[in-house]
Design a protein around this motif. Sequence first.
Motif, PDB file in Angstrom:
ATOM      1  N   GLU A  19       0.765  -1.016   0.275  1.00  0.00           N
ATOM      2  CA  GLU A  19       0.113   0.358   0.239  1.00  0.00           C
ATOM      3  C   GLU A  19       1.255   1.200   0.087  1.00  0.00           C
ATOM      4  O   GLU A  19       0.570   2.542  -0.983  1.00  0.00           O
ATOM      5  N   ASN A  20       2.143   1.763   0.242  1.00  0.00           N
ATOM      6  CA  ASN A  20       2.651   2.785   0.816  1.00  0.00           C
ATOM      7  C   ASN A  20       3.981   2.340   0.329  1.00  0.00           C
ATOM      8  O   ASN A  20       4.763   3.298   0.956  1.00  0.00           O
TER       9      ASN A  20
ATOM     10  N   GLY B 109       0.584   0.440  -4.117  1.00  0.00           N
ATOM     11  CA  GLY B 109      -0.680   0.296  -4.509  1.00  0.00           C
ATOM     12  C   GLY B 109      -1.435  -0.514  -5.683  1.00  0.00           C
ATOM     13  O   GLY B 109      -2.285  -0.749  -5.728  1.00  0.00           O
TER      14      GLY B 109
END
Length: 131
Positions: free
Chosen positions: A70-71, A108
């Motif tokens: 995600e990051n 992501g």
Amino acid sequence: MNCLLSLSQKRPVLNNSLSCRLVSPQPGFEGKQGLKYYVGVSRETTGSSHLHMQLATIPPSTQGKAHLHENHETAIYALQGTTRIRFGERLENELEVPEGSFLYIPAGLPHLPFNTSDSTATLVIARTDPS
């Protein structure tokens, strides 16, 4: 004690907290994605604050698990063997990752690595998450 050159001051600045670190790959382990990993650079092994680097192997006729980071971004170098990757919201896209090539995976983006060959593939993986 290490000596750094400050560009703004044009003179050496002493800094005790910076040092190069030589790291041998740590013992292998099976990760959450079902692949075998050998950690090199990480927060735990070097104190890195923004980078993680490791080797990963994908045995013949196997695949990891679909996942996303995600990051953080990921860069992969195909050291040995040819693998494939499915990617996209529904894993609707696919790329071959031949030996000697680089692959970039943005933060992501869902992806799934796999190996359809009859030999183990070895990858060098770097990501912007030190853990």
